[in-house]
Design a protein around this motif. Sequence first.
Motif, PDB file in Angstrom:
ATOM      1  N   ALA A 108       7.654  10.079  -1.146  1.00 35.45           N
ATOM      2  CA  ALA A 108       7.936   9.154  -2.257  1.00 35.45           C
ATOM      3  C   ALA A 108       7.756   7.703  -1.809  1.00 35.45           C
ATOM      4  CB  ALA A 108       9.352   9.379  -2.764  1.00 35.45           C
ATOM      5  N   SER A 109       8.231   7.385  -0.614  1.00 36.57           N
ATOM      6  CA  SER A 109       8.119   5.997  -0.144  1.00 36.57           C
ATOM      7  C   SER A 109       6.668   5.640   0.134  1.00 36.57           C
ATOM      8  CB  SER A 109       8.988   5.761   1.094  1.00 36.57           C
ATOM      9  OG  SER A 109       8.375   6.315   2.235  1.00 36.57           O
ATOM     10  N   ILE A 110       5.882   6.609   0.583  1.00 36.20           N
ATOM     11  CA  ILE A 110       4.456   6.332   0.823  1.00 36.20           C
ATOM     12  C   ILE A 110       3.771   6.062  -0.514  1.00 36.20           C
ATOM     13  CG2 ILE A 110       2.289   7.247   1.748  1.00 36.20           C
ATOM     14  CD1 ILE A 110       4.004   8.964   3.664  1.00 36.20           C
ATOM     15  N   SER A 111       4.112   6.888  -1.504  1.00 35.19           N
ATOM     16  CA  SER A 111       3.514   6.691  -2.839  1.00 35.19           C
ATOM     17  C   SER A 111       3.830   5.300  -3.378  1.00 35.19           C
ATOM     18  CB  SER A 111       4.043   7.744  -3.812  1.00 35.19           C
ATOM     19  OG  SER A 111       3.460   8.989  -3.531  1.00 35.19           O
ATOM     20  N   ARG A 112       5.044   4.833  -3.106  1.00 38.85           N
ATOM     21  CA  ARG A 112       5.466   3.516  -3.630  1.00 38.85           C
ATOM     22  C   ARG A 112       4.782   2.370  -2.900  1.00 38.85           C
ATOM     23  NH1 ARG A 112      10.601   5.729  -3.613  1.00 38.85           N
ATOM     24  NH2 ARG A 112      11.128   4.642  -1.693  1.00 38.85           N
ATOM     25  N   THR A 113       4.548   2.528  -1.619  1.00 46.22           N
ATOM     26  CA  THR A 113       4.163   1.364  -0.816  1.00 46.22           C
ATOM     27  C   THR A 113       2.738   1.389  -0.280  1.00 46.22           C
ATOM     28  OG1 THR A 113       5.015   2.436   1.178  1.00 46.22           O
ATOM     29  CG2 THR A 113       6.541   1.015  -0.034  1.00 46.22           C
ATOM     30  N   PHE A 114       2.112   2.540  -0.233  1.00 48.28           N
ATOM     31  CA  PHE A 114       0.811   2.590   0.463  1.00 48.28           C
ATOM     32  C   PHE A 114      -0.315   1.927  -0.323  1.00 48.28           C
ATOM     33  CE2 PHE A 114      -3.182   4.560   1.764  1.00 48.28           C
ATOM     34  CZ  PHE A 114      -3.152   4.257   3.117  1.00 48.28           C
ATOM     35  N   GLY A 115      -0.389   2.232  -1.604  1.00 49.71           N
ATOM     36  CA  GLY A 115      -1.480   1.675  -2.406  1.00 49.71           C
ATOM     37  C   GLY A 115      -1.201   1.893  -3.874  1.00 49.71           C
ATOM     38  N   GLU A 116      -2.275   1.857  -4.626  1.00 53.62           N
ATOM     39  CA  GLU A 116      -2.087   1.966  -6.077  1.00 53.62           C
ATOM     40  C   GLU A 116      -1.926   3.403  -6.541  1.00 53.62           C
ATOM     41  OE1 GLU A 116      -5.466  -0.029  -7.602  1.00 53.62           O
ATOM     42  OE2 GLU A 116      -4.717  -2.028  -7.069  1.00 53.62           O
ATOM     43  N   ALA A 145      -0.502  15.031   7.244  1.00 57.27           N
ATOM     44  CA  ALA A 145      -0.055  14.569   8.566  1.00 57.27           C
ATOM     45  C   ALA A 145      -0.767  13.273   8.938  1.00 57.27           C
ATOM     46  CB  ALA A 145      -0.296  15.652   9.614  1.00 57.27           C
ATOM     47  N   ALA A 146      -2.052  13.175   8.564  1.00 54.91           N
ATOM     48  CA  ALA A 146      -2.781  11.933   8.825  1.00 54.91           C
ATOM     49  C   ALA A 146      -2.284  10.821   7.891  1.00 54.91           C
ATOM     50  CB  ALA A 146      -4.282  12.165   8.623  1.00 54.91           C
ATOM     51  N   MET A 147      -1.876  11.218   6.687  1.00 59.56           N
ATOM     52  CA  MET A 147      -1.407  10.227   5.695  1.00 59.56           C
ATOM     53  C   MET A 147      -0.149   9.511   6.200  1.00 59.56           C
ATOM     54  SD  MET A 147      -2.471   9.287   2.705  1.00 59.56           S
ATOM     55  CE  MET A 147      -1.847   7.762   2.019  1.00 59.56           C
ATOM     56  N   ALA A 151       0.315   5.490   6.656  1.00 64.44           N
ATOM     57  CA  ALA A 151       1.435   4.758   6.052  1.00 64.44           C
ATOM     58  C   ALA A 151       2.222   3.994   7.116  1.00 64.44           C
ATOM     59  CB  ALA A 151       2.340   5.731   5.306  1.00 64.44           C
ATOM     60  N   ALA A 152       2.442   4.633   8.262  1.00 64.79           N
ATOM     61  CA  ALA A 152       3.180   3.970   9.351  1.00 64.79           C
ATOM     62  C   ALA A 152       2.377   2.788   9.884  1.00 64.79           C
ATOM     63  CB  ALA A 152       3.471   4.975  10.456  1.00 64.79           C
ATOM     64  N   ARG A 153       1.056   2.952   9.935  1.00 65.64           N
ATOM     65  CA  ARG A 153       0.205   1.852  10.414  1.00 65.64           C
ATOM     66  C   ARG A 153       0.298   0.656   9.467  1.00 65.64           C
ATOM     67  NH1 ARG A 153      -6.229   2.486  10.193  1.00 65.64           N
ATOM     68  NH2 ARG A 153      -5.709   2.151   8.017  1.00 65.64           N
ATOM     69  N   LYS A 154       0.334   0.921   8.184  1.00 63.30           N
ATOM     70  CA  LYS A 154       0.405  -0.156   7.196  1.00 63.30           C
ATOM     71  C   LYS A 154       1.717  -0.941   7.323  1.00 63.30           C
ATOM     72  CE  LYS A 154      -0.593  -0.933   2.307  1.00 63.30           C
ATOM     73  NZ  LYS A 154       0.582  -1.613   1.795  1.00 63.30           N
ATOM     74  N   ASP A 155       2.768  -0.218   7.742  1.00 65.34           N
ATOM     75  CA  ASP A 155       4.089  -0.857   7.843  1.00 65.34           C
ATOM     76  C   ASP A 155       4.223  -1.771   9.062  1.00 65.34           C
ATOM     77  OD1 ASP A 155       4.761   0.487   5.623  1.00 65.34           O
ATOM     78  OD2 ASP A 155       6.011   1.990   6.602  1.00 65.34           O
ATOM     79  N   GLN A 156       3.236  -1.720   9.948  1.00 69.16           N
ATOM     80  CA  GLN A 156       3.367  -2.489  11.201  1.00 69.16           C
ATOM     81  C   GLN A 156       3.431  -3.998  10.952  1.00 69.16           C
ATOM     82  OE1 GLN A 156       1.768  -0.671  15.154  1.00 69.16           O
ATOM     83  NE2 GLN A 156       0.097  -0.948  13.737  1.00 69.16           N
TER      84      GLN A 156
END
Lengths: 156, 344
Positions: A108-116, A145-147, A151-156
């Motif tokens: 859910a948090s990836i859906s909210r923050t990763f992109g559109e 698993a790659a996703m 997402a973690a990379r984007k949060d850096q």
Amino acid sequence: MADRWLGVVVSGEKVTFVDAEVDGDKPLILQGDQTLTLQPGNRAEAYSTISHQIANYVREHSIKRVVVKESAVSRNAATKALLQSAELRGVIMGALGAIAPTEVKSKASISRTFGERKVDEYVADNEFWKKEVKGVNLRAGSREAAMVLLAARKDQ
Amino acid sequence: MTLVSNLQVGPKIGNGHFGEVHSGTDDVHGPVAVKIFTKLPTETDADWQARKQGLLAEGKRLSRAEHANVLKVHALLESPTSDAVHLVMDYCPGGCLQKRFEAGPMPLADVRKYANHVTMGLAALHARNMIHRDIKPANILLNKHGAAQLGDFGLVTDNIIVGYASMQGYSDHLAFEIHQGSGTSVKTDIWALGMTIYRMIHGAEWYSRLPSPRHVVGKGGFATHLPFLPHVPKAWRTVLRTMMHDDTTARYQTANEALAAYSKLYTTPRWECDVTPHDVRWTCVHKKRKYFVVWEAAGSNVYNWSAWSEPVGKGNKRGWGSATGVNYDTAERNLTQLFAKIAS
């Protein structure tokens, strides 16, 4: 400088993990994509074995960071299989947390923050994966698993 | 390098081809095993010096090969007179799996547990570009926690604790391609591990009835024709035949690949099996009943078998099948089908 990260998804009695070199915004360079299956029989022994298997992998490949897809709340009743899957997720997190920085990411948090788009849309988009991941072949079933790594990379 | 003074070498606990194994103690590690390599009577000074340098170099590598399932090497020390090298290792009070092999077939749950341990240890060695070259029950030691550890990994060809003649075990664990003139490799280690697991499942008496592997492996098709005890499930046979396949490309390519395959190996019900020269007997408890199976030799290629169950508490004894005067193939086939009925 590129570091080796591990993205982990636990589903049922299977642990799927993707090992990739992460270097800024460059595409992930995939080094490995594996699935481990819990051994049948004594559950405590099986947890011990699978936690050693994945911990050995992290040690041998000098993984610097681990990202695990978080348990999600089920809309239906919590079945025993679902609880046991969460149990296995905890075992894996405990094993990896002792040897490398380990964090969890919820879908859910990836859906909210990763992109559109929502996570499932990215996961299903073949063109997205051609652009974001290079190196060894990424199995379609390992994209989640790659996703979590992306997402973690984007949060850096 | 000099011998550390706090190492106390105790009585001999085993023999090896190149030296003796002694118990010992040191202030830091407590009980240790000390393997003492000495100059062989037939060895020239130059040969001994070369071997000693090799031992010392390999000892440095082994001490870095730290893993929960690899016997810990604490130090490799040269004696003050330079006529011996002392390999100081963890002492494993559980002894080696050779004793368990000689005692008879091991329950599948125990075999899988030790196979897990050894395969993880082997994967760790391979990850450090080391080949064990001598995997066999005598080189698998049980530490104080009951975990199996690989010992004697590539340093020498004799064993650490019990002192069995290593060449026999070693020769029986040589993969097909070695008989064809190829060298050792990760895949020959996997072949030897498969053979080790086969031996643990079947025990010494059953194994002694096989034609000696060293004489037949080189002819090809060894794994295909390997006879299994009837209670060994199909998945186990498939995994072991894959590990010992003649074609190295058909074998598991890595120890981790073999380990992943163990997730197909069911270990229940827990059959306890006893093999004697005249019969094979099994017992297990399954769903509140105790099952008994007896397979007896009645003559040259003539066998009888019978099976029954009894309640753990009150109740009646029930027949579960029998046959008399059947040949080996029929008896083996009948019993395999019988065991499959209550497999997981």
